[in-house]
Design a protein around this motif. Structure first.
Motif, PDB file in Angstrom:
ATOM      1  N   CYS A 144       0.024   3.180   3.749  1.00  0.00           N
ATOM      2  CA  CYS A 144       0.455   2.640   5.050  1.00  0.00           C
ATOM      3  C   CYS A 144       1.728   1.806   4.934  1.00  0.00           C
ATOM      4  O   CYS A 144       2.336   1.468   5.943  1.00  0.00           O
ATOM      5  CB  CYS A 144      -0.662   1.833   5.697  1.00  0.00           C
ATOM      6  SG  CYS A 144      -1.085   0.315   4.833  1.00  0.00           S
ATOM      7  N   CYS A 167      -6.841   1.626   4.606  1.00  0.00           N
ATOM      8  CA  CYS A 167      -6.542   3.045   4.454  1.00  0.00           C
ATOM      9  C   CYS A 167      -7.701   3.824   3.812  1.00  0.00           C
ATOM     10  O   CYS A 167      -7.573   5.014   3.540  1.00  0.00           O
ATOM     11  CB  CYS A 167      -5.277   3.245   3.622  1.00  0.00           C
ATOM     12  SG  CYS A 167      -3.792   2.763   4.517  1.00  0.00           S
ATOM     13  N   CYS A 222       0.860  -1.193   0.000  1.00  0.00           N
ATOM     14  CA  CYS A 222       0.000   0.000   0.000  1.00  0.00           C
ATOM     15  C   CYS A 222       0.894   1.241   0.000  1.00  0.00           C
ATOM     16  O   CYS A 222       1.817   1.348   0.805  1.00  0.00           O
ATOM     17  CB  CYS A 222      -0.904  -0.018   1.230  1.00  0.00           C
ATOM     18  SG  CYS A 222      -1.869   1.485   1.425  1.00  0.00           S
ATOM     19  N   CYS A 274      -4.951   0.470   0.195  1.00  0.00           N
ATOM     20  CA  CYS A 274      -5.481  -0.779   0.769  1.00  0.00           C
ATOM     21  C   CYS A 274      -6.805  -0.530   1.491  1.00  0.00           C
ATOM     22  O   CYS A 274      -7.186   0.610   1.759  1.00  0.00           O
ATOM     23  CB  CYS A 274      -4.467  -1.415   1.706  1.00  0.00           C
ATOM     24  SG  CYS A 274      -4.435  -0.726   3.369  1.00  0.00           S
TER      25      CYS A 274
HETATM   26 ZN   LIG Z   1      -2.808   0.950   3.500  1.00  0.00          ZN
END
Ligand SMILES: [Zn+2]
Ligand SMILES: [Zn+2]
Ligand SMILES: [Zn+2]
Length: 446
Positions: free
Chosen positions: A73, A96, A70, A93
């Motif tokens: 994150c 997130c 991702c 993702c």
């Molecule tokens: Zn993420």
């Protein structure tokens, strides 16, 4: 002779080359990707890549069907939980962003997530759907895979085989397909099946199992608790609802109770036969457990027991209501049932492989706890009927009828039992309750 020797050596060499080849082929490098394999059953042009990730698991995966980092994150996320934004060239993702769910059948699935891009906010499908849609970053050339893999281009996606859902490759269906299991059928209506007919048919098979007090479960886990909770005193009047062939009625009589047993099936004939052989003074009546008030007056029993039968009774609400009616004030009602959450068929247990005799190979899967449809079970030659209900259904029915819960018991195999009956108890009864036993007291004025 020389010629024969030469041939023998040659066949030896061929054998060793073959053996080497087989060993080489079966090495982890040549394990097919689980996802590729499943997709290829639907899309015949789907290329099956070899797995290089999670190779020794139930779901070996190729580089394409692995994880993607991702961009927000920095975590590596399963490809089915992360989206690619072709505009911003960023991964986002599920953790997130706030995803949306779309119900649509594609490949082996019946829904997909779309996940908003962390930068522009546009919704992009998770990579499983993106691949099906031809917008996976490897398909559109936004990214180059680090490993050599064949990328599918969904040119023929309109010709995919239609699929049944839930698909057997996923979730509970996949787990169940790993083992062999006893079949059961959920019924929308009873139709040709009736509890009485099924019990009549099964009575001759059932009775011998209880001649001597029942199997391991009854003898060592259910009955000791039922008897402890009932706590029979001399001359107490007890009604055994759905008494079957009478093993509980006989035991309670020997404990000093004045027992009446009712049952609507042919099992009662065995109970009467036993009573005629050995007179204990038990009164047996052929009666449906849903029609107690037709034969018994209000407040006529000190205690009522219903051992391992409520889950076989179609209208349990009626039975519980009538039990409350015929119980004296402060009278005790004890019932035992197969555990509504952890026992079959709500929770299916099986071994992987299916013929393994070791309990650590045993898995339990809750298929659908909330499904209260009548269930046809196939334990014996003749089918049986089971009425699954949730724990709250049972307990709320007690509460509705002023039956105050005094104790709830989920028998667990003791260390002693585990040693004595390892096949039944070790890594089984010592970690899961198979039965639920409840003691309640009638309190008209709360
Ligand atoms: Zn993420
Ligand atoms: Zn793959
Ligand atoms: Zn974007």
């Amino acid at each position: 002779m020389e010629c024969g020797c030469y041939l023998k050596n040659l066949s030896d060499r061929v054998f060793f080359i073959l053996l080497f080849f087989l060993l080489f082929m079966s090495s982890s490098e040549y394990t097919p990707c689980f996802y590729c394999s499943e997709y290829s059953k639907i899309a015949q042009d789907y290329p099956v890549n070899f797995a290089t990730k999670d190779v020794d698991s139930f779901t070996p995966r190729c580089f394409l069907h692995w994880e993607y980092e991702c961009s927000k994150c920095g975590k590596d996320i399963h490809f089915n939980g992360i989206s690619w934004c072709p505009t911003c060239k960023k991964f986002t993702c599920l953790s997130c962003a706030n995803e949306q769910m779309h119900q649509e059948r594609f490949l082996t699935y019946d829904y997909y997530y779309s996940i908003p891009c962390q930068e522009c906010g546009n919704f992009n499908p998770a990579l499983d759907y993106a691949e099906y849609n031809g917008t996976h970053p490897y398909q559109i050339g936004d990214l180059q895979p680090d490993e050599e893999i064949v990328i599918w281009m969904p040119i023929y996606k309109n010709q995919l085989k239609s699929q049944e859902f839930p698909h057997k490759a996923w979730g509970v269906e996949r787990i169940l397909a790993l083992g062999r299991r006893v079949r059961f059928t959920r019924l929308d209506a009873l139709g040709e099946y009736s509890p009485k007919k099924t019990w009549d048919a099964n009575a001759p098979v059932w009775e011998p199992l209880f001649r001597d007090g029942g199997d391991y479960h009854h003898k060592y886990k259910i009955l000791p608790e039922v008897f402890r909770l009932l706590d029979i005193h001399e001359n107490e009047t007890i009604l055994d609802v759905a008494c079957g062939e009478g093993n509980v009625a006989r035991a309670l009589t020997k404990q000093g109770g004045q027992v009446t047993g009712i049952d609507f099936s042919k099992l009662l004939d065995f109970a009467i036969e036993r009573e005629n052989e050995e007179k204990l003074g038990i009164q047996y009546l052929k009666l449906n457990a849903e029609k107690l008030t037709e034969r018994f007056a209000k407040e006529s029993f000190d205690k009522v027991v219903c051992n391992m039968a409520l889950m076989d009774i179609e209208n349990y609400e009626t039975t519980i209501e009538q039990i409350a009616h015929i119980l004296k004030e402060d009278g005790i009602f004890v019932f035992s049932i197969t555990h509504p959450a952890f026992a079959w068929p709500t929770c299916t247990s099986f071994r992987v492989p299916g013929d393994s005799q070791r309990n650590e190979d045993k898995l339990r899967v809750v298929v659908d706890y909330f499904d209260e449809r009548p269930t046809l079970v196939h334990y014996w030659d003749n089918p049986g009927l089971y009425f699954p209900r949730t724990i709250s259904s049972y307990l709320n029915e007690l509460i509705k009828n002023n039956l105050v819960i005094m104790e709830v018991c989920e028998p667990k195999a003791s260390e002693e039992l585990v040693k004595k009956f390892p096949r039944e108890a070790y890594k089984d009864d010592d970690i899961f309750p198979d039965f639920l036993i409840v003691k309640a007291m009638k309190k008209s004025k709360l």
